[in-house]
Structures are given as structure tokens and as C-alpha cells.
Design a protein around this motif. Structure first.
Motif, short mmCIF file in Angstrom:
data_model
loop_
_atom_site.label_atom_id
_atom_site.label_comp_id
_atom_site.label_asym_id
_atom_site.label_seq_id
_atom_site.Cartn_x
_atom_site.Cartn_y
_atom_site.Cartn_z
N ASP A 167 0.78 -1.20 0.17
CA ASP A 167 -0.02 0.09 0.07
C ASP A 167 0.76 1.11 -0.09
OD1 ASP A 167 -1.96 1.86 0.25
OD2 ASP A 167 -2.74 0.92 1.91
N LEU A 168 0.87 2.04 -1.07
CA LEU A 168 1.76 3.01 -1.22
C LEU A 168 1.25 4.40 -0.31
CD1 LEU A 168 2.70 3.37 -4.97
CD2 LEU A 168 3.81 1.82 -2.93
N ALA A 169 0.26 4.09 0.18
CA ALA A 169 -0.13 5.39 1.40
C ALA A 169 0.48 4.98 2.61
CB ALA A 169 -1.77 4.99 1.41
N VAL A 170 1.15 3.76 2.62
CA VAL A 170 2.08 3.64 3.96
C VAL A 170 3.48 4.26 3.74
CG1 VAL A 170 2.52 2.06 5.73
CG2 VAL A 170 0.17 1.84 4.64
N PRO A 171 3.87 5.15 4.27
CA PRO A 171 5.21 5.36 4.07
C PRO A 171 6.24 4.46 4.42
CG PRO A 171 4.14 7.48 5.11
CD PRO A 171 3.20 6.46 5.09
N ALA A 172 6.27 3.75 5.51
CA ALA A 172 7.36 2.77 5.83
C ALA A 172 7.30 1.73 4.94
CB ALA A 172 7.11 2.53 7.21
N ALA A 173 5.98 1.23 4.55
CA ALA A 173 6.13 0.37 3.40
C ALA A 173 6.85 0.59 2.26
CB ALA A 173 4.61 -0.18 3.28
N VAL A 174 6.43 1.74 1.83
CA VAL A 174 7.00 2.25 0.56
C VAL A 174 8.64 2.27 0.52
CG1 VAL A 174 7.28 4.27 -1.24
CG2 VAL A 174 5.15 3.59 -0.10
N ARG A 175 9.13 2.89 1.92
CA ARG A 175 10.64 2.73 2.06
C ARG A 175 11.18 1.32 1.99
NH1 ARG A 175 9.11 6.72 5.78
NH2 ARG A 175 9.43 5.36 7.56
N ASP A 176 10.45 0.53 2.53
CA ASP A 176 10.82 -0.99 2.93
C ASP A 176 10.90 -1.61 1.61
OD1 ASP A 176 11.39 -0.62 5.42
OD2 ASP A 176 9.25 -1.87 5.87
#
Length: 253
Positions: free
Chosen positions: A66-75
């Protein structure tokens, strides 16, 4: 040699589950690229985009983020950059939209649209762009919009984000072109997708839009295919910082 041949290349396509992203993934696979599809709701197996890519004779990997979750995008960016097989092509396509008059446009909607449509795009480009610089090769393609050039109506967050995408495309191209990394964007016109269903359902707006398109029709997701392959290929080796409109002539009018 065919400068449009992508055989052996690996492409990451965000927002690949449907619409323009699915068409982009299919086009890249047809040109020879293996594809990693990224989407918040992408099925682990059996998705339509996976079927498209496999039918083209290429491999497909699904990543649900989910690109709405910043930490998930960084990971995600860090994980892709660490892989043994490098990413050759990043298609930053995922997006979302919220419609409301500006005086009633809510802060949470603004924050969501800017995160998904702009911030997440930069974070992924930064992670994979760094790896591309180290290799001396890479292609990054953003999905911009007609609203990278115009103001739109009742979509202030989307317009701000898409203006940002156009500027980011040019900024990254300025920095990374000397290192063999092409950064460009495609600006689709009025393409019949879920994002603009509300416009197509409004008889007044739909008629006004159609009347301005010289081609005389709304676009289809497949109309973005050629531009995607071009910008991902060696045929575009000297194209840097371009925002290529695929709009049926809308901006020309």
C-alpha cells in the motif's frame, strides 16, 4: 538490432493491477521485459496482469504494498534495490484521486493523494535511481497527467501532486542523465479508467470533454502502450526530462 527490444530487462510497475498500469505491464512484457507488479490489492497469484505477462512469454512477480503507508514504501524501495537481479525499468504509475471543491477538500484526502501520487513516487525513484546510477543504466517513467499542465476542477490535491510529478521528472533528469539514467513521464489524457468514472457518468462534463478531444474519443489504457515501451527502450536513450502527452490532441487545442 531492434532499439525497442526489452528482452532480458526487468521492469517494476506500480499500480499494475488494472487500468493504465496493467496496460503498461503488458506492453513491457510484449516487448520482452520481465515484470514485477506492485499494487495495494494485487493478488498473490492469478491476477489479470499476471495472465497478460505470462501470455507474452515473460515472468511475473506480484508484490502487494500500500503506497499510502510511508514505511512500506521505503521498505519496498530498499528491498528492490538490494536484489541480486537489478531493476532496469521503474514505472511509477500508481495513483489515487479525491474529488471535492477546494473549500471542502479535507486534510486527510490531501495527505493521502500527495503521499500516493508524489511522495511514494519519489521514495521509490530515489531507492532504485541510486542503484541505477551505480550501474550506469536505468529507465524511470512517471505517470503524469493533463493536470500536470492544467488546474482541473474539484481535484486540488491531484493537480498539486501531478504538477509535482512533472517537476520531479525534470529535476531527477537534470541530476541523473549524466549517469546513464533516463527519467521521463507520460501524461495520459482522458483515459477511460476507474479514476475518472465520475466524469464519464456526468453527461454535461463528459460531453464537454469529448468535444475538446481532436481524436474524437476517450482514450483506452492500451493507448499508453507505445509511449511506455519507447521511454523504457534504448530508442529513447537521448530523451531526458520529457513529459510526453498521450491525449488525443487535447493539449494542442
Amino acid at each position: 538490432m531492434n532499439p525497442f527490444d526489452l528482452t532480458g530487462r526487468l521492469a517494476v510497475v506500480t499500480g499494475a493491477r488494472r487500468g493504465i498500469g496493467r496496460a503498461m505491464a503488458h506492453a513491457l512484457a510484449t516487448a520482452g521485459a520481465d515484470v514485477i507488479g506492485v499494487s495495494a490489492n494485487l493478488e498473490a497469484a492469478g491476477s489479470e496482469v499476471e495472465k497478460d505477462v505470462i501470455a507474452a512469454g515473460r515472468s511475473f512477480e506480484a508484490i502487494r504494498v500500500d503506497l499510502a503507508v510511508p514505511a512500506a514504501v521505503r521498505d519496498l524501495g530498499e528491498e528492490l534495490a538490494r536484489r541480486e537481479r537489478p531493476v532496469d525499468i521503474l514505472v511509477n504509475n500508481a495513483g489515487t484521486i479525491r474529488r471535492a471543491p477546494a473549500e471542502r477538500h479535507r486534510d486527510p484526502d490531501w495527505d493521502l493523494v500527495l503521499q500516493v501520487n508524489l511522495t511514494a513516487q519519489f521514495v521509490l525513484a530515489r531507492a532504485l535511481g541510486g542503484a541505477m546510477i551505480a550501474r550506469g543504466y536505468g529507465k524511470i517513467i512517471f505517470t503524469a497527467s493533463l493536470l500536470s499542465f492544467q488546474g482541473g476542477i474539484t481535484v486540488p490535491s491531484y493537480t498539486a501532486a501531478k504538477h509535482g510529478v512533472a517537476g520531479l521528472t525534470k529535476a531527477l533528469a537534470n541530476e541523473w542523465a549524466p549517469w546513464g539514467v533516463n527519467v521521463n513521464a507520460i501524461a495520459p489524457g482522458y483515459i477511460a479508467t476507474d479514476n475518472n468514472q465520475a466524469l464519464r457518468d456526468d453527461p454535461v462534463r463528459a460531453a464537454a470533454i469529448l468535444d475538446r478531444i481532436p481524436a474524437g474519443r476517450w482514450g483506452a489504457a492500451a493507448d499508453i502502450a507505445g509511449a511506455t515501451v519507447f521511454l523504457a527502450s534504448d530508442a529513447a536513450a537521448y530523451v531526458h526530462g520529457a513529459v510526453l502527452a498521450v491525449d488525443g490532441g487535447w493539449l494542442g487545442r
